[in-house]
Design a protein around this motif. Structure first.
Motif, PDB file in Angstrom:
ATOM      1  N   GLY A   1       0.806  -1.214   0.000  1.00 55.42           N
ATOM      2  CA  GLY A   1       0.000   0.000   0.000  1.00 55.42           C
ATOM      3  C   GLY A   1       0.835   1.259   0.000  1.00 55.42           C
ATOM      4  N   VAL A   2       1.968   1.226   0.706  1.00 54.67           N
ATOM      5  CA  VAL A   2       2.870   2.370   0.724  1.00 54.67           C
ATOM      6  C   VAL A   2       3.375   2.664  -0.687  1.00 54.67           C
ATOM      7  N   HIS A   3       3.719   1.606  -1.414  1.00 55.38           N
ATOM      8  CA  HIS A   3       4.141   1.792  -2.799  1.00 55.38           C
ATOM      9  C   HIS A   3       2.996   2.368  -3.633  1.00 55.38           C
ATOM     10  N   ARG A   4       1.786   1.879  -3.384  1.00 61.03           N
ATOM     11  CA  ARG A   4       0.637   2.356  -4.141  1.00 61.03           C
ATOM     12  C   ARG A   4       0.349   3.822  -3.833  1.00 61.03           C
ATOM     13  N   ILE A   5       0.468   4.206  -2.562  1.00 59.32           N
ATOM     14  CA  ILE A   5       0.247   5.607  -2.199  1.00 59.32           C
ATOM     15  C   ILE A   5       1.272   6.494  -2.902  1.00 59.32           C
ATOM     16  N   GLY A   6       2.519   6.037  -2.915  1.00 57.53           N
ATOM     17  CA  GLY A   6       3.555   6.789  -3.621  1.00 57.53           C
ATOM     18  C   GLY A   6       3.245   6.913  -5.097  1.00 57.53           C
ATOM     19  N   GLN A   7       2.761   5.821  -5.694  1.00 50.23           N
ATOM     20  CA  GLN A   7       2.442   5.865  -7.117  1.00 50.23           C
ATOM     21  C   GLN A   7       1.148   6.627  -7.388  1.00 50.23           C
ATOM     22  N   PHE A   8       0.346   6.850  -6.337  1.00 53.04           N
ATOM     23  CA  PHE A   8      -0.817   7.731  -6.482  1.00 53.04           C
ATOM     24  C   PHE A   8      -0.390   9.194  -6.473  1.00 53.04           C
ATOM     25  N   VAL A   9       0.469   9.536  -5.530  1.00 52.85           N
ATOM     26  CA  VAL A   9       0.930  10.921  -5.408  1.00 52.85           C
ATOM     27  C   VAL A   9       1.796  11.303  -6.609  1.00 52.85           C
ATOM     28  N   GLY A  10       2.639  10.373  -7.043  1.00 52.00           N
ATOM     29  CA  GLY A  10       3.600  10.661  -8.100  1.00 52.00           C
ATOM     30  C   GLY A  10       3.011  11.209  -9.382  1.00 52.00           C
ATOM     31  N   PRO A  11       1.995  10.560  -9.977  1.00 56.54           N
ATOM     32  CA  PRO A  11       1.444  11.085 -11.226  1.00 56.54           C
ATOM     33  C   PRO A  11       0.887  12.502 -11.114  1.00 56.54           C
ATOM     34  N   PHE A  12       0.346  12.855  -9.944  1.00 53.96           N
ATOM     35  CA  PHE A  12      -0.157  14.216  -9.773  1.00 53.96           C
ATOM     36  C   PHE A  12       0.993  15.225  -9.700  1.00 53.96           C
TER      37      PHE A  12
END
Length: 419
Positions: free
Chosen positions: A146-157
């Motif tokens: 989930g931590v990786h997913r949160i990072g990949q959520f923030v990253g594109p923005f």
């Protein structure tokens, strides 16, 4: 009064949260920023759509090449030193991509980023497997996922904010900053000397064994060949569809004429849905077994992938992107948890290295399948081939997991005397 043992933290805050989860989040944010930009940036540099897909595939290819050496590196240098090296190497590679004078340089830089990511992934996975109680393993590893997913959520923005100014190259500079921040966090999170001996006991014991007692990669491969042929094939198939999922939105968005900012926003939306499910998914797997979410997650992911080619607008792709994110989120941490369940105590890093190699081969094959479809004149066919891996992997999981894992479902737990 001291708290009861049941109220004690599962593992030390400093060595896990600061030393593992926060660096993973920061590093993943930079990675998430460049993921939807690699293909459009390559096109800007003069690449065809097929070549852009090939360059995007350099990321998982780098992980494939580094999976086995990553385990040896972490064992030789230590987990913390390996992370510092990987973070520094990733920052240099992101900078090289930003300044790349050619497509060859760009592809090479993305390859190195993938290799650095392999070190991060393997070291964190192996460590958390050791220090986490098996009854809470799925939740902990799903949290890591989930931590990786949160990072990949923030990253594109973050990437979308940069591309609003028309500077796609600047997204790679954002990744340089995040890599440096992750490296500094690891550096500052140096654990107190022997402050938590129990957390490191098993790792230290393995490191202290005589060279003759340590199994080689070949030893592990031969001893566990049946697991790798069965569940390893499942890991390969899951890797294929997940690798294709990472690039299907950027490539299809480029195919239907969307601009990089819109592609980043759609990618970020899908990642947002994905990241919301990691803890509930882990909790269900801990309570009911791994199959309860592993099978439906892969079936739904295949269905969502198959629907991508029917979209022709940004809104349509966004809807399917949400479904992709939901399906992938249901399976958050599933393959890390399964591999931890079936890994041996002796030779665990080598086992996980081989397992991650199979997964990452699939991750690399996914974008290549999409690229191959585009090269043959039909990106849609490539998407549908990748989508078929979803139901195939779920069938393999249903068939093989109960044979090798006590935690496949309640039945296997009862047979093992765990209920």
């Amino acid at each position: 009064m001291p708290s009861s043992p049941s109220r004690q933290p599962i593992f030390p805050f400093r060595t896990v949260v600061l030393g593992a989860l926060i660096p993973a989040f920061v590093f993943s944010a930079g990675l998430g920023a460049i993921l939807p930009i690699i293909a459009p940036f390559a096109v800007e540099q003069g690449a065809s759509l097929a070549t852009a897909g090939l360059i995007a595939a350099m990321l998982p290819l780098g992980q494939i090449l580094a999976d086995l050496p990553a385990g040896a590196l972490a064992s030789k240098l230590g987990d913390r030193a390996a992370l510092l090296l990987a973070g520094s190497l990733a920052g240099a590679a992101f900078l090289a991509a930003a300044l790349s004078p050619s497509l060859i340089t760009l592809g090479t830089a993305i390859l190195v980023v993938g290799a650095a990511n392999a070190v991060f992934q393997l070291a964190r996975h192996s460590y958390l497997t050791v220090v986490t109680p098996v009854t809470q393993r799925a939740r902990v590893l799903s949290t890591l996922g989930g931590v990786h997913r949160i990072g990949q959520f923030v990253g594109p923005f973050l990437g979308a904010l940069v591309t609003l100014g028309g500077d796609t190259r600047g997204v790679f500079l954002v990744a340089v900053v995040t890599s440096a921040a992750a490296t500094v966090t690891v550096l500052l999170a140096k654990p107190r000397q022997r402050s938590h001996p129990s957390a490191h006991a098993e790792l230290d014991a393995d490191a202290a064994r005589s060279p003759a007692a340590k199994p080689t990669l070949l030893d592990i491969l031969v001893e566990h060949r049946r697991k790798f042929l069965a569940l390893g094939t499942v890991a390969l198939l899951v890797g294929i569809i997940r690798g294709a999922r990472q690039q299907v939105i950027p490539l299809w968005g480029e195919h239907i004429g969307l601009d990089p900012t819109t592609i980043s926003l759609i990618f970020g939306l899908a990642s947002g849905i994905d990241m919301l499910l990691f803890y509930p998914a882990g909790k269900v797997m801990d309570r009911c077994g791994r199959l309860w979410l592993g099978v439906p997650a892969m079936v739904l992911l295949g269905i969502a992938m198959a629907l991508v080619p029917v979209t022709a607008t940004a809104s349509g792709l966004a809807i399917i992107g949400v479904l992709l994110g939901f399906a992938n989120g249901l399976g958050s941490g599933i393959m890390m948890t399964i591999s931890s369940d079936v890994s041996p105590e002796v030779g665990r890093p080598q086992f996980l290295g081989i397992w991650r190699l199979l997964t990452d081969i699939g991750m690399g094959a996914g974008p290549l399948i999409l690229s191959g479809g585009a090269a043959l004149g039909s990106l849609a066919v490539g998407v549908w081939v990748a989508a078929a891996m979803g139901p195939l992997s779920s069938a393999g999981m249903q068939r093989w997991l109960p044979r090798y894992s006590d935690h496949a479902n309640r039945t296997t737990r009862r047979r093992a005397g765990l209920l």
